[in-house]
Write a protein that holds these residues in place. Structure first.
Motif, short mmCIF file in Angstrom:
data_model
loop_
_atom_site.label_atom_id
_atom_site.label_comp_id
_atom_site.label_asym_id
_atom_site.label_seq_id
_atom_site.Cartn_x
_atom_site.Cartn_y
_atom_site.Cartn_z
N LYS A 258 27.72 -86.92 96.64
CA LYS A 258 26.68 -87.94 96.44
C LYS A 258 25.29 -87.34 96.30
CE LYS A 258 29.06 -91.75 98.61
NZ LYS A 258 29.31 -92.40 99.89
N CYS A 259 25.16 -86.10 96.66
CA CYS A 259 23.84 -85.48 96.59
C CYS A 259 23.52 -85.08 95.16
CB CYS A 259 23.76 -84.26 97.50
SG CYS A 259 23.91 -84.68 99.21
N VAL A 260 23.40 -86.09 94.34
CA VAL A 260 23.26 -85.78 92.93
C VAL A 260 21.83 -85.46 92.56
CG1 VAL A 260 25.29 -86.90 92.03
CG2 VAL A 260 23.25 -88.25 92.58
N ASN A 261 20.90 -86.06 93.20
CA ASN A 261 19.54 -85.75 92.80
C ASN A 261 18.68 -85.40 94.01
OD1 ASN A 261 19.00 -88.13 94.06
ND2 ASN A 261 18.93 -89.32 92.18
N GLU A 262 17.49 -85.03 93.70
CA GLU A 262 16.56 -84.58 94.72
C GLU A 262 16.27 -85.68 95.74
OE1 GLU A 262 12.20 -82.58 94.45
OE2 GLU A 262 12.58 -84.50 93.49
N HIS A 263 16.23 -86.86 95.23
CA HIS A 263 15.87 -87.97 96.10
C HIS A 263 16.83 -88.11 97.27
CE1 HIS A 263 14.49 -91.84 97.35
NE2 HIS A 263 15.73 -92.30 97.26
N VAL A 264 18.09 -87.98 96.98
CA VAL A 264 19.08 -88.12 98.04
C VAL A 264 18.95 -86.97 99.03
CG1 VAL A 264 21.52 -88.35 98.54
CG2 VAL A 264 20.58 -89.33 96.46
N ILE A 265 18.70 -85.80 98.49
CA ILE A 265 18.55 -84.65 99.38
C ILE A 265 17.42 -84.90 100.36
CG2 ILE A 265 17.88 -82.21 99.44
CD1 ILE A 265 19.32 -81.92 96.76
N ALA B 149 16.89 -75.20 98.07
CA ALA B 149 16.80 -74.86 96.65
C ALA B 149 18.14 -75.23 96.01
CB ALA B 149 16.53 -73.38 96.48
N THR B 150 18.08 -76.11 95.06
CA THR B 150 19.33 -76.52 94.41
C THR B 150 19.63 -75.60 93.24
OG1 THR B 150 18.03 -78.10 93.17
CG2 THR B 150 19.25 -78.95 95.04
N GLU C 105 13.31 -77.27 93.97
CA GLU C 105 13.17 -76.98 95.39
C GLU C 105 12.59 -78.18 96.14
OE1 GLU C 105 10.85 -73.38 95.72
OE2 GLU C 105 12.59 -72.46 96.64
N CYS C 106 13.11 -78.39 97.31
CA CYS C 106 12.51 -79.38 98.19
C CYS C 106 12.06 -78.65 99.43
CB CYS C 106 13.51 -80.45 98.60
SG CYS C 106 14.10 -81.41 97.23
N GLU D 63 22.74 -74.69 90.06
CA GLU D 63 23.69 -75.38 89.20
C GLU D 63 25.04 -75.53 89.89
OE1 GLU D 63 21.58 -73.42 85.39
OE2 GLU D 63 23.62 -72.80 85.90
N GLY D 64 25.73 -76.56 89.48
CA GLY D 64 27.09 -76.74 89.99
C GLY D 64 27.13 -77.26 91.39
N GLY D 65 26.06 -77.97 91.77
CA GLY D 65 26.08 -78.59 93.10
C GLY D 65 25.98 -77.60 94.23
N ARG D 66 25.57 -76.41 93.90
CA ARG D 66 25.39 -75.43 94.95
C ARG D 66 23.92 -75.40 95.36
NH1 ARG D 66 28.85 -71.15 95.14
NH2 ARG D 66 27.25 -69.60 94.77
N ALA D 67 23.69 -74.99 96.56
CA ALA D 67 22.30 -74.97 97.03
C ALA D 67 22.13 -73.92 98.11
CB ALA D 67 21.91 -76.33 97.59
N GLN D 68 20.88 -73.54 98.29
CA GLN D 68 20.58 -72.61 99.37
C GLN D 68 19.62 -73.25 100.34
OE1 GLN D 68 20.06 -68.60 98.49
NE2 GLN D 68 19.64 -68.14 100.63
N LEU D 69 19.97 -73.20 101.61
CA LEU D 69 19.13 -73.80 102.64
C LEU D 69 18.47 -72.69 103.44
CD1 LEU D 69 18.29 -76.23 104.48
CD2 LEU D 69 20.39 -75.81 105.73
#
Lengths: 416, 921
Positions: free
Chosen positions: B843-850, B889-890, B870-871, B892-898
């Motif tokens: 569901k975390c498709v966009n920045e807003h949800v994040i 930092a989002t 980046e958020c 590609e492919g729904g991967r992210a770094q926290l």
């Protein structure tokens, strides 16, 4: 509100007057004198007299009539009575005609500060003391020479702070806090010695001399004992409600921390019993008096300062008595018999015996006078109240702490 | 005080300050308390319903059996209807309750005037069941000096008439000592008499018996009268009293005898038939008693009931005839009376005697007696000329007389406000103000809400509202109409706002309008839980408006500080941003359709933030201006009020909804901290509670089964805890599911880890059945997730409870710019940086949800950021103030770094875990 204040001595001399708004003629006092004439005892003067333009409020303390008049009263009368009461009690310590006359300047200065345009302003004694320093011999000498006054130059700091009762920057070399638990027994005993009514009125007087801004917590061993309490404004009521401890930032010096009330009758121990026999003969215009006092529930302590006071009927002219202990004195003017016993010796009970002579020809008084008893027990709070501990927060030092218990007789009356 | 002197009738001026006054009451100096309490008494009498309305109704109609009236058709329909309307259960206004609750501790004051003021407030305002608590305090006052005693007793005497039960437990405190001054004795006697009832009469009478022996003759006389009153009031003891009084007749003191004769006379009049022997006894007394009043009373009695004592009466007349010439006037009159009555009933025996008496009277010195004699002669002795009246002579003289009612002299005093001088004198004193009657129906309670929004329509119907609020309502309505397009179209909003801006640019008129707008805008934050969606939005919209106006105002105040144009523009920005925020909030709860718009405003946000910061600066400068005694001038205090109310509004905002809102939240929190310096605001702000919205997680503290019907839930409200900024605000909601009320809810014996502190909420005195209440307490967790353990006590039980905070709640948002963020991040490298890779949830498709997920997990604020990949979030721990920086930092492919940078590594690791969990869901 309060327009003027007149002080009238017991003899009827008006010796001080103060007006806050406009000057009101002294003739207002005539209404008072009229009422004073009517009432036999000074106690019986009505507290409020209504005159066409003013209302006069009379307060009788220590043989002085404090008397004020005012035009409007939107607030309760209590209010005004209270101002005056505080004035007497708080500041002067001892308040008599002579002390007022001696310190007339200071009294005026005080009155000026206490009321502003007739509304009460600063009535906290600590603030007043800061504003107008109490007189000492040295200062009065300096003042006479230099012509300066007692009025402090700086505005007291406490007045505007959130804790108006304490001034800032207090410093002591010896930090000490003393608490006196003083209990008074109010009781009415009937002829046979059974208790008609008894209750205990207690106060905790404190003398706190601590530097800085200490936050004190006083806790009791048995706080549930207390029936009804009233506190100095410094006490945090919420803490009392929830934990039954008294948490407060104390004012500097002497103050009354709290007063309480224990009315459950079974809890009230009556420390003395009195055997009395007062009788007046039908003929011969004389009477007999026989009083014996003995200890009852004293919890092993000795009774001290025992005094028996008898308000005799008007017809009693003189008393010819003999006391096994102590001295007695009969004042034929006020008709008061005072028997000062002193320390009570349980082995040999004090006794007062003798005859009374009455006015010849007058009918014998149909009722017997009641006895008022005064006593003192050191190191005992008759209710059993005990201070558990006193903690100091907010400051680093270890203060010297002390608690003293005293029991006294308040309005202790034995009917005969 | 000034209010009382200048305009005591302007009740409307109190509305807005009412709650503040109530809350501050305990901190005001003593004399001020007295004035305020008196003022609030009058205020409450006009604004609240009579809490005793049901009971008084029942009392009135108890004889008529109110409930039976349904059957009786002839009962007046109208009154019935009114009664039924009144019978509906009375619900006390929360403000009324607030007043009562806040004044209660003042009963403990050392100042007698304060106690008296509270007592009269309770007497006049409290429900019957609660008035009792003042009795204790008043009894305590009786220990005071005789003047205070006098005043208190006067008031107690009045109270005892209305509420006897109140003082009954303290009966013995009113026992009289021989040393009391006479006026105190008489007042105590009055109180005792009022308190007498069937159960305690025997003890009271025994007391009275001792009083009768007193030396003070006035007092003895009063005691005898008191006995008489007890006897009339309580039927059971009438005979005992009468016997006692008859015994007194043999007293040697004449005054006592005379007084008892008079009282006996009154008593006998109530039931003469059974007491002919007493009358006989009294007839014998006439030889001895010399007091004229008593003699007259006896004669009257014999005359009145001569039929009961047919043998004695003529004899008495004979004796009296002998001594007639030496008697006092009132006795003479009664002799004539007796003669006349006897002549009518027993003319055979007494004819000559009567003639003789009348002849004597004819030549009396007193014209009254001469007149009376002439009049009676004409009436009773039949002559030729006698008129029609003589036929009725018997009826005239021997008519049944109604028994006198012995009443307390304090009976009619209760219409004066207790404690007032007028009450004391029983006459209207100069400047006395009548206590207003209870209103039939309560005026709108909303006037005290420092907020107009919800109640606009009703407010306008009130006649007494000041002009400015009318103005507000009109303006607000207008705005409401305009509101609609704001919502319907995201971009269409610019039109109307622009015009509004140009308006405010243009000059002073709009400035005053905005000021007026604000003054009406205050709010208590309690409501809105049950409000509809649309209302919520409206309110938010309003808030935005208010905030903007507020900014405008502050700017207008300080034109020298910054140029007007830039200010205005920043205001616009600010407002725009705010409105976006509103929209986002809406979208968060409804749909995600407007994500583009939220993104699009990111650019503008950065600069607007700076502007708003400068705004807060201005406000900081402004606050000292309002830091003045509240009463100094109305205007000043109003201004302050507005500011506070604005704050409340801000606080109320459900903070952790979406990223763009958080800066707003930050703004408000900084404002709060600004205002913290103001001691005044503290108390107002302290109890801010928020309505639990769906976005804040509720935790259970006590289940209603283990809590025996008491359910307790808590949540982290994320509001700054104003009494102590280092504490986390925990909002606790108590719900009483039992059917009895729970009392004295409080916290006890907190067992805490070292360093942890708890600021408890004020004890909840009563929680009625089925009700729930929300309180806020502060806990300093010392930046650890250790639980805070404590006991939750009710009046009957104790429950162990513990609150364990999620790590995200241990922080508060901090505002940083992007540059600041990077700088701070640079300082927290190495050990302080924890980095973790993760796969975003479906569901975390966009920045807003994040953004939403992160802010829901931790109380952080978003840092504006140039790149949309980046958020960034920033916050600091509540207790120690260490910075917490979070970067997502989002890729590609729904991967992210926290990445989390925090000095406290424990917190950092835990936070990483929590956020990862939130994001990967």
């Amino acid at each position: 509100m309060i327009h003027s204040l007149f002080l009238i001595s017991n003899a009827g001399d008006l010796f001080l007057e103060k007006h806050w708004k406009s000057v009101i003629s002294r003739s207002v006092c005539d209404y008072f004198f009229e009422a004073r004439e009517k009432a036999v005892e000074p106690d019986n003067v009505p507290p409020v007299i209504r005159t066409p333009h003013h209302y006069l409020i009379n307060i009788y303390r220590e043989k002085i009539f404090f008397k004020l008049m005012f035009l409007f009263s939107k607030l309760g009368v209590c209010f005004i009575v209270d101002v005056l009461y505080r004035m007497c009690a708080d500041y002067f310590g001892e308040c008599s005609e002579t002390t007022i006359k001696d310190n007339v300047v200071i009294v005026y200065e005080l009155l000026e500060e206490m009321l502003d345009n007739g509304f009460p302003l600063a009535t906290e004694s600590n603030i007043l003391k800061e504003l107008i320093r109490p007189p000492t011999i040295l200062r009065s000498m300096v003042n006479t020479i230099t012509g300066s006054s007692n009025v402090g130059e700086t505005l007291p700091t406490g007045q505007l702070s959130t804790i108006p009762w304490r001034r800032a920057g207090v410093k002591y070399t010896n930090n000490e806090a003393y608490f006196d638990v003083v209990e008074e027994i109010d009781a009415i005993l009937d002829k046979s010695g059974t208790t008609v009514f008894a209750e205990i009125q207690g106060v905790i007087d404190a003398c706190v001399k601590l530097s800085g801004m200490p936050d004190l917590t006083l806790s009791f061993m048995n706080p549930r004992l207390l029936d009804d309490v009233s506190f100095h404004p410094c006490v945090r009521y919420k803490r009392w409600e929830s934990e039954r401890v008294i948490a407060f930032i104390p004012p500097d010096g002497n103050f009354q921390l709290m007063s309480y009330h224990i009315s459950a009758q079974n809890l009230v121990a009556i420390p003395v019993y009195v055997k009395q026999n007062i009788s007046f003969f039908e003929t011969g215009s004389s009477g007999r008096l026989d009083i014996t006092v003995g200890p009852k529930q004293t919890m092993g302590k000795t009774l001290e300062c025992l005094v028996v006071t008898v308000h005799m009927p008007k017809v009693v002219l003189s008393a010819n008595l003999s006391a096994t202990q102590g001295t007695y004195n009969y004042d034929p003017v006020t008709k008061i018999l005072v028997w000062d016993i002193g320390k009570l010796n349980p082995q040999k009970l004090p006794n007062l015996k003798g005859s009374l002579s009455l006015q010849s020809g007058a009918p014998k008084p149909e009722e017997n006078p009641s006895l008022n008893i005064d006593l003192k027990i050191q190191q005992l709070a008759i209710s059993g109240l005990k201070v558990n501990r006193l903690d100091v927060y907010g400051e680093k030092y270890k203060p010297f702490k002390g608690v003293k218990y005293v029991t006294k007789a308040g309005k202790f009356q034995v009917r005969t | 005080m000034a209010f009382e002197e200048v305009c005591p009738d302007r009740i409307d001026l109190i509305h807005k300050n009412y709650r503040k006054l109530c809350n501050l009451l305990i901190d005001v100096e003593e004399w001020g308390q007295v004035v305020i309490i008196n003022m609030l008494t009058r205020y409450a009498r006009t604004q609240f319903l009579n809490p005793n309305i049901n009971e008084s109704l029942l009392e009135d109609s108890s004889e008529k059996a109110f409930y039976a009236s349904d059957d009786e058709e002839d009962e007046d329909k109208k009154t019935e209807a009114a009664a039924l309307a009144k019978r509906k259960p009375y619900v006390m206004d929360p403000d009324h309750r607030l007043l009562l609750r806040n004044t209660k501790p003042l009963l403990q004051s050392r100042n007698a005037a304060v106690v008296m003021a509270v007592a009269q407030l309770y007497f006049h305002l409290a429900p019957k069941a609660e008035v009792g608590i003042i009795a204790k305090a008043l009894v305590r006052l009786m220990r005071s000096h005789s003047e205070v005693q006098y005043v208190v007793l006067q008031n107690v005497a009045t109270m005892t008439i209305k509420r006897r039960g109140m003082f009954e437990p303290y009966l013995k405190s009113f026992y009289i000592r021989s040393t009391d001054p006479t006026q105190i004795k008489i007042l105590k006697l009055e109180v005792l008499t009022n308190l007498a009832n069937e159960t305690n009469i025997s003890t009271i009478l025994r007391e009275f018996q001792t009083y009768i022996k007193s030396m003070d003759k006035d007092f003895v006389a009063a005691s005898i009268q008191a006995i008489g009153r007890c006897a009339t009031n309580i039927g059971e003891v009438r005979d005992t009293c009468l016997n006692g009084l008859v015994q007194l007749l043999s007293n040697r003191d004449e005054l006592v005898v005379a007084e008892s004769v008079v009282v006996i006379k009154k008593l006998l009049q109530m039931q003469p038939e059974q007491h002919s022997d007493i009358i006989k006894h009294m007839a014998k007394l006439i030889d001895n008693i010399q007091v004229p009043m008593a003699r007259a009373s006896i004669l009257w009695l014999i005359g009145e009931y001569c039929e009961h004592v047919p043998k004695i009466a003529p004899d008495v007349l004979r004796k009296m005839a002998k001594t007639f010439t030496n008697e006092e006037d009132i006795v003479k009159l009664q002799i004539i009376n007796l003669a006349a009555k006897l002549y009518l009933t027993n003319s055979k025996q007494t004819k000559l005697l009567t003639q003789y008496v009348l002849n004597l009277a004819k030549y009396d010195q007193n014209y009254d007696i001469r007149d009376r004699a002439r009049f009676i002669r004409q009436l009773i002795v039949p002559t030729d000329k006698s008129g029609a009246l003589s036929k009725y002579a018997k009826k005239l003289f021997l008519a049944l007389k109604p028994a006198p009612v012995l009443e307390s002299p304090f009976k009619d005093r209760d219409h004066f406000q207790l404690g007032s001088l007028s009450h004391l004198l029983n006459a209207k004193a100069g400047g006395y103000q009548e206590l207003p009657d209870w209103p039939e129906s309560a005026p709108d309670p909303s006037v005290r809400n420092v907020e107009v929004i919800r109640l606009l329509e009703r407010v306008t119907t009130l006649t007494s509202i000041p002009d400015w609020s009318k103005c507000t309502s009109r303006k607000d309505r207008k705005e409401k109409k305009v509101d609609k397009p704001f919502y319907s179209d995201s971009e269409g909003e610019s039109g109307p706002t622009e015009s509004a801006d140009s308006e405010s640019d243009s000059g002073s008129g709009s400035e005053s309008a905005s000021a007026s707008d604000e003054s009406g805008s205050g709010s208590e934050s309690e409501e809105s839980g049950e409000e509809t969606e649309s209302e919520d939005e409206e309110e938010d919209e309003e808030k935005e408006k208010k905030r903007k106006k507020h900014l405008d105002k502050t700017k207008a105040k300080k034109p020298a500080e910054e140029s007007a144009e830039s200010e205005q523009s920043s205001g616009t920005e600010d407002r725009k941003r705010g409105r976006k925020a509103v929209k986002n909030q809406k979208s968060a709860s409804e749909s995600e359709s407007e994500s583009e718009s939220s993104e699009s405003e990111d650019e503008s946000e950065e600069e607007s933030e700076e502007e708003s910061e400068s705004d807060t600066d201005i406000r900081k400068k402004k606050t000292p201006v309002s830091k003045q005694p509240p009463k100094q001038s109305k205007k000043e205090s109003k201004k302050e009020k507005q500011e506070m109310s604005l704050l409340d509004l801000d606080d109320f905002e459900p903070a952790p909804t979406s990223a763009p809102v958080t800066p707003v939240n930050f703004l408000s929190s900084s404002l709060v901290s600004d205002l913290e310096g103001l001691s005044l605001t503290d108390t107002i702000l302290a109890p801010t509670t928020i309505a639990p919205s769906g976005l804040i997680k509720l935790y259970e503290l006590l289940h209603r089964i283990t809590g025996e019907g008491l359910a307790v839930e808590y949540c982290f409200s994320r509001q700054p805890f104003s009494p102590d900024p280092n504490m986390v605000a925990v909002q606790i909601q108590f719900t009483n599911n039992t059917n009895s009320e729970t009392k004295n809810l409080h916290i006890k014996e907190p067992r805490l880890q070292s360093g942890m502190r708890i600021r408890e909420f004020a004890e909840i005195e009563v929680l009625a059945a089925g009700e729930s209440v929300t309180v806020v307490m502060g806990i300093d967790f010392c930046d650890s997730t250790q639980a805070a353990n404590f006991q939750l006590c009710t009046h009957t039980r104790k429950f162990f409870a513990s609150i364990q905070p999620p790590v995200g709640e241990l922080m508060t948002p901090v505002f940083l710019t992007e540059n600041d963020f990077k700088k701070e991040q640079g300082k927290l490298m190495g050990m302080n940086e924890i980095s973790e890779k993760l796969t975003l949830g479906e569901k975390c498709v966009n920045e807003h949800v994040i953004v939403e997920r992160v802010t829901a997990t931790a109380n952080l604020s978003r840092v504006p950021c140039g790149s949309d990949k980046e958020c960034r979030f920033a916050g600091k721990t509540v207790s120690s103030g260490c910075l917490v920086l979070v970067t997502v930092a989002t890729k590609e492919g729904g991967r992210a770094q926290l990445t989390v940078n925090c000095e406290k590594m424990v917190i950092g690791t835990m936070l990483v875990k929590d956020i990862m969990q939130a994001l990967s869901q």
